[in-house]
Scaffold this active site. Structure first.
Site, short mmCIF file in Angstrom:
data_model
loop_
_atom_site.label_atom_id
_atom_site.label_comp_id
_atom_site.label_asym_id
_atom_site.label_seq_id
_atom_site.Cartn_x
_atom_site.Cartn_y
_atom_site.Cartn_z
N TYR A 337 0.84 -1.20 0.00
CA TYR A 337 0.00 0.00 0.00
C TYR A 337 0.88 1.25 0.00
O TYR A 337 1.80 1.37 0.82
CB TYR A 337 -0.90 -0.02 1.24
CG TYR A 337 -1.78 1.21 1.41
CD1 TYR A 337 -2.38 1.82 0.32
CD2 TYR A 337 -1.99 1.75 2.66
CE1 TYR A 337 -3.18 2.95 0.49
CE2 TYR A 337 -2.80 2.86 2.85
CZ TYR A 337 -3.38 3.46 1.75
OH TYR A 337 -4.17 4.57 1.91
N CYS A 338 0.60 2.17 -0.93
CA CYS A 338 1.27 3.47 -1.00
C CYS A 338 2.78 3.25 -1.14
O CYS A 338 3.22 2.49 -2.01
CB CYS A 338 0.91 4.30 0.23
SG CYS A 338 1.51 6.00 0.20
N ILE A 339 3.60 3.87 -0.31
CA ILE A 339 5.03 3.70 -0.40
C ILE A 339 5.43 2.24 -0.12
O ILE A 339 6.44 1.75 -0.62
CB ILE A 339 5.76 4.66 0.57
CG1 ILE A 339 7.26 4.61 0.38
CG2 ILE A 339 5.40 4.39 2.00
CD1 ILE A 339 8.01 5.62 1.23
N GLY A 341 3.80 -0.22 -1.33
CA GLY A 341 3.67 -0.86 -2.63
C GLY A 341 4.88 -0.61 -3.51
O GLY A 341 5.33 -1.50 -4.25
N LEU A 365 -1.59 -1.21 -4.08
CA LEU A 365 -2.71 -0.33 -3.74
C LEU A 365 -2.23 1.12 -3.69
O LEU A 365 -1.44 1.48 -2.82
CB LEU A 365 -3.31 -0.73 -2.39
CG LEU A 365 -3.68 -2.20 -2.20
CD1 LEU A 365 -4.19 -2.45 -0.78
CD2 LEU A 365 -4.72 -2.64 -3.23
#
Length: 605
Positions: A337-339, A341, A365
């Protein structure tokens, strides 16, 4: 055209099943000679950065000079701006005439941006408030035009000037002052000033809490392990950077491959395990998946030399090692998720390079792999800004949580700063926080080295997309990744714009199932099945088909009402290898004993 031989990736032979990679020793960040923390120059820069709230005045002056000099030698553009100013003045004259002819009723403010909710109340259509609001919006439109299309000016300088100018204008908005805001005036008259007294009390309470480094009082009911992060589980591994949580099963059988989640470390992990009805973890567990989650340590000065590759080794790879050892599964469904990811994409490329085939699927994500169009956060990334931040962080070894949170708030200052201040301090309304809003107040720090590497290598130089990132001392290539990939972007994301997230299609060799979800960076990802007013688009693009751009993909993908979570669960299930008895929590014989109950200790730091 056939797919490449799975035994060869980018011309490099695959080494079967390598041993786990040893953590790279911590090496202090290299600095230019004479540029240590004790030098006068760095101290001066750090002091300037603190006074300027983390901004670089030198960078802003450079941008202004670039704009002013080029505009001065562009008479045609200056003439156009003068004409635009006269047009706005004529529009304001029409507002005045409308008020005179209609006994104080003016044309409503129809020219605000879609996300600007400051002037939507019907009282803003009354004289003189409509005139104030329209004049303010006229200045905003003129400044937008003045900071675009200037021949010869770098695009980054124009974006920076536009941003800073808008922040200045926002401070002058008529909605911010009680004597020019009709909503506040009405409330003051009706309550005989009680709203202002209540607002003053709230302002004092917020100031005291800020000085004590405390979260808002409304967030106290959402402490991890009490109102949020309630899904049962155990911490089965801990190192200096992470605790690995394994969640307890809630079904008689579970899918063979576990789900390993790599959250962002900019904030606490439990955005993915909020209150039970909003918990992605709980819904995954109830769908029959064994879930492992990384809980990142909130770093302190002693962690200043932890870099991006340490986060990969001590975080992402440690979690995959734990999940495979505890469950006995040969593969995992990896989710970032985010960083987190972005980190997982780097880990996946390194695993593909080394012949480590433990990834069954990969899910990203709101995660970027190409940062050329990295959204509004890119406004803050240039050499001058990085120098200021580096010098500020060099003294403490970390970027303080308040600085990180402040940057994100500035990106949406209308909603996150000014609108909140109006409701809270002028209207005297203490609105309750939901679980997601409370989570957003639980910020974390970032190590000096990690922050420096992330902003420079990813945002400034775009090294990941252009093939210059190293993992374990050797370069990685995202084209080596051919694992089935599920990627999610969100329509209103200003941190990771969906068209930027979409670029993963051309960077990997994977078949990509892409989802475009409604809402923004956080609300779009946290989309439980019972959420109202949600929709998403989903389509799969196979690697060997012709390239599809984001606009073409958008035209093809059908809009579906509801949450995208069930569609993702079905995709994971289709990629899984059947069901089996749930694994035990932890595996002491493999070095993964159940240490303590979830949510663990690091999340409380």
């Amino acid at each position: 055209m056939a797919k490449r031989n799975p035994g060869i990736r980018s011309g490099r032979p695959v080494i079967p099943h390598p041993p786990p990679e040893a953590a790279k020793p911590l090496v202090p960040v290299e600095r230019e000679p004479g540029a240590g923390e004790g030098t006068l120059d760095r101290k001066m820069h750090a002091a300037i950065g603190r006074m300027a709230g983390g901004f670089s005045p030198m960078g802003l002056f450079e941008a202004w000079t670039d704009w002013a000099v080029h505009l001065a030698v562009s008479p045609g553009r200056m003439t156009s701006l003068v004409a635009s100013g006269m047009k706005e003045a004529a529009y304001l004259g029409g507002i005045l005439a409308s008020a005179v002819s209609n006994r104080g009723v003016c044309e409503p403010c129809l020219r605000a941006l879609p996300h600007d909710r400051r002037f939507r109340d019907e009282r803003w259509s009354q004289w003189p408030f409509a005139f104030h609001a329209s004049g303010f919006l006229a200045w905003e439109r003129w400044w937008d035009e003045a900071t675009r299309g200037i021949h010869g000016v770098t695009s980054h300088h124009l974006t920076l000037l536009n941003f800073v100018g808008r922040q200045f204008l926002d401070t002058l908005s008529p909605s911010n002052f009680p004597w020019s805001n009709p909503e506040v005036l009405d409330a003051t008259i009706k309550t005989r000033g009680a709203n202002l007294l209540q607002g003053a009390g709230l302002a004092l309470d917020d100031a005291v809490r800020a000085l004590r480094n405390q979260r808002p009082g409304e967030a106290q009911g959402y402490r991890p392990g009490e109102g949020v992060a309630l899904t049962p589980g155990r911490v089965v591994f801990r190192n200096r950077l992470v605790e690995i949580i394994q969640y307890a099963p809630s079904t008689p059988t579970t899918h063979r491959e576990p789900v390993v989640i790599v959250p962002a470390w900019i904030m606490k992990y439990y955005i993915l395990d909020l209150s039970p009805e909003n918990s992605l973890v709980r819904h995954l567990v109830d769908a029959g998946f064994t879930v492992f989650m990384i809980s990142w340590k909130n770093p302190g000065p002693d962690d200043r030399d932890l870099g991006f590759d340490h986060y990969r080794q001590l975080g992402a790879m440690a979690a995959i090692d734990a999940a495979t050892a505890v469950t006995g599964a040969g593969k995992v469904h990896a989710v970032g998720y985010c960083i987190g990811g972005t980190l997982l994409a780097v880990a996946a490329a390194a695993m593909a390079r080394d012949g480590d085939d433990r990834l069954k699927t990969l899910t990203l994500l709101a995660a970027q792999t190409d940062f050329r169009e990295a959204g509004e956060l890119r406004t803050f990334v240039d050499e001058s800004q990085l120098a200021i931040l580096d010098d500020m962080m060099a003294e403490k070894g970390v970027l303080e949580a308040s600085q990180m949170a402040g940057t994100f708030h500035l990106l949406r200052s209308n909603d996150l700063i000014w609108s909140r201040m109006i409701r809270r301090y002028l209207l005297g309304v203490a609105e309750p926080l939901d679980d997601l809003a409370a989570w957003s107040t639980d910020a974390t720090r970032m190590p000096f080295r990690m922050h420096q590497e992330y902003l420079r290598s990813f945002y400034l130089d775009n090294d990941l997309a252009e093939g210059r990132i190293e993992a374990g001392g050797r370069t990685i290539d995202l084209q080596d990744v051919d694992t089935p990939l599920f990627a999610v972007g969100t329509e209103g994301d200003f941190v990771a714009p969906w068209k930027s997230v979409f670029k993963v299609h051309r960077l990997t060799s994977s078949d990509v199932t892409f989802v475009l979800a409604s809402r923004g960076h956080n609300h779009g990802i946290i989309a439980p099945p019972l959420s109202a007013d949600r929709h998403y688009r989903l389509a799969t693009v196979e690697h060997l088909t012709s390239h599809v751009g984001p606009e073409e993909w958008l035209a093809r993908a059908e809009c579906v009402a509801g949450s995208w979570w069930p569609a993702w669960f079905k995709w994971l299930e289709a990629k899984s290898g059947g069901r089996t008895e749930p694994p035990p929590l932890g595996c002491p014989s493999a070095g993964y004993p159940a240490i303590l109950d979830a949510p663990g200790s690091y999340v409380r730091g």
